[in-house]
Design a protein around this motif. Structure first.
Motif, PDB file in Angstrom:
ATOM      1  N   GLY A  56      -4.461   4.300  -1.335  1.00 56.07           N
ATOM      2  CA  GLY A  56      -3.705   2.826  -1.560  1.00 56.07           C
ATOM      3  C   GLY A  56      -4.565   1.699  -2.360  1.00 56.07           C
ATOM      4  N   GLN A  57      -5.565   2.226  -2.967  1.00 53.65           N
ATOM      5  CA  GLN A  57      -6.455   1.279  -3.512  1.00 53.65           C
ATOM      6  C   GLN A  57      -6.525   1.570  -5.398  1.00 53.65           C
ATOM      7  N   ILE A  58      -6.493   0.380  -5.978  1.00 54.10           N
ATOM      8  CA  ILE A  58      -6.719   0.473  -7.379  1.00 54.10           C
ATOM      9  C   ILE A  58      -8.105  -0.003  -7.704  1.00 54.10           C
ATOM     10  N   PRO A  63     -11.225  -2.545  -5.056  1.00 60.34           N
ATOM     11  CA  PRO A  63     -10.422  -2.626  -3.747  1.00 60.34           C
ATOM     12  C   PRO A  63     -10.231  -4.116  -3.451  1.00 60.34           C
ATOM     13  N   GLY A  64      -8.988  -4.543  -3.615  1.00 60.60           N
ATOM     14  CA  GLY A  64      -8.694  -6.012  -3.093  1.00 60.60           C
ATOM     15  C   GLY A  64      -8.871  -7.160  -4.352  1.00 60.60           C
ATOM     16  N   THR A 110       1.122  -1.273   0.073  1.00 63.00           N
ATOM     17  CA  THR A 110       0.004   0.179  -0.058  1.00 63.00           C
ATOM     18  C   THR A 110       0.707   1.172  -0.033  1.00 63.00           C
ATOM     19  N   ASN A 111       2.021   1.167   0.600  1.00 67.60           N
ATOM     20  CA  ASN A 111       2.846   2.276   0.678  1.00 67.60           C
ATOM     21  C   ASN A 111       3.159   2.695  -0.627  1.00 67.60           C
ATOM     22  N   LEU A 112       3.545   1.718  -1.601  1.00 64.80           N
ATOM     23  CA  LEU A 112       4.149   2.215  -3.051  1.00 64.80           C
ATOM     24  C   LEU A 112       2.847   2.660  -3.481  1.00 64.80           C
ATOM     25  N   LEU A 113       1.480   2.272  -3.456  1.00 63.07           N
ATOM     26  CA  LEU A 113       0.306   2.933  -4.169  1.00 63.07           C
ATOM     27  C   LEU A 113       0.081   4.367  -3.728  1.00 63.07           C
ATOM     28  N   PHE A 114       0.474   4.398  -2.301  1.00 62.15           N
ATOM     29  CA  PHE A 114       0.355   5.889  -1.869  1.00 62.15           C
ATOM     30  C   PHE A 114       1.450   6.653  -2.449  1.00 62.15           C
ATOM     31  N   ALA A 115       2.411   6.306  -2.482  1.00 59.34           N
ATOM     32  CA  ALA A 115       3.638   7.143  -3.310  1.00 59.34           C
ATOM     33  C   ALA A 115       3.360   7.512  -4.513  1.00 59.34           C
ATOM     34  N   LEU A 116       2.651   6.481  -5.322  1.00 60.13           N
ATOM     35  CA  LEU A 116       2.081   6.787  -6.717  1.00 60.13           C
ATOM     36  C   LEU A 116       1.334   8.013  -6.526  1.00 60.13           C
TER      37      LEU A 116
END
Length: 257
Positions: free
Chosen positions: A129-131, A154-155, A14-20
């Motif tokens: 943090g979700q696609i 989500p998920g 999720t941290n990577l998604l938030f960085a994106l």
């Protein structure tokens, strides 16, 4: 993969998604500024309009060279390889738009498939943090080639429509949004020259991402995803990107059901 399977391409945390999301937020434009095109003739222009996410999985990178966005994998591998490129400008739910891209993907399927995806995403969902979004894709797999659509929530995700194809040299992928009906339409062109646009699938905004309002925004993402390498310059690429207001009836008449 036996059929076009839009695998869960978000395999990191999720941290990577938030960085994106933070990178997108730093570069994005909302409103009229979302419109634009890119023929990838200028690396400088592209770097100002896209956010590139290199080596998301494996060693795959994106380089703007020779008039297209080239997806490269330097090693001999059958492990999962992926990079991503996100358009920095984001239209609101109140804006009508058409987004399309010319693609080239004859890369062998390796140990799980070789695919190119054009996504529309709920921008706000990235912040948590979700696609969440909708995609049109073209993939090579052990059973042949196909175009397909999928819904990401989500998920997880659901593959929706799959259509076999025989041409993988040049092809087009398109998403069209009608703000009146709040429907997103996915189309593909197996000719690659704009003569065969065919309806594949559609989804409403409320079905894609419940709770989106007129002031929320969409984001556009291109994802090369393979289980094969090496991939050299000229094999797998995207070109002639367009993000424009909803097309006039003349352009719509090119589409086939």
């Amino acid at each position: 993969m036996k059929t076009l399977s839009v695998r869960t391409f978000i395999t990191k945390n999720t941290n990577l998604l938030f960085a994106l999301y933070l990178l997108l937020a730093a570069n994005q434009s909302v409103g009229a500024g979302w419109q634009g095109t890119d023929d990838f003739s200028s690396a400088s222009y592209s770097s100002n309009h896209w956010t590139f996410f290199q080596q998301m999985l494996g060693q795959m990178t994106i380089q703007v060279t020779n008039g297209h966005a080239s997806f490269l994998e330097p090693t001999s591998t059958i492990s999962h390889q992926q990079a991503r490129m996100m358009w920095n400008e984001t239209p609101t739910v109140a804006d009508g738009w058409i987004v399309d891209i010319l693609c080239h993907n004859p890369v062998p399927y390796g140990d799980g498939g070789s695919s190119l995806y054009l996504f529309v995403l709920d921008t706000a969902a990235l912040g948590s943090g979700q696609i969440v979004g909708f995609t049109v894709a073209m993939g090579q797999h052990s059973g042949g080639s196909s175009f397909g659509s999928a819904w990401y929530y989500p998920g997880g995700y659901i593959n929706r429509v799959t259509v076999p194809c025989t041409n993988n040299t040049l092809f087009g992928m398109r998403l069209v949004y009608n703000p009146g009906s709040q429907t997103i339409q996915a189309l593909y062109d197996p000719t690659g020259i704009g003569l065969g646009w065919t309806n594949l699938d559609s989804i409403t905004v409320s079905a894609m991402s419940p709770g989106m309002t007129a002031t929320n925004t969409f984001s556009f993402l291109i994802v090369p995803d393979t289980f094969y390498g090496p991939i050299s310059e000229g094999q797998m690429w995207a070109d002639n990107f367009r993000a424009l207001p909803t097309p006039p009836p003349l352009l719509r008449s090119e589409e086939h059901t």
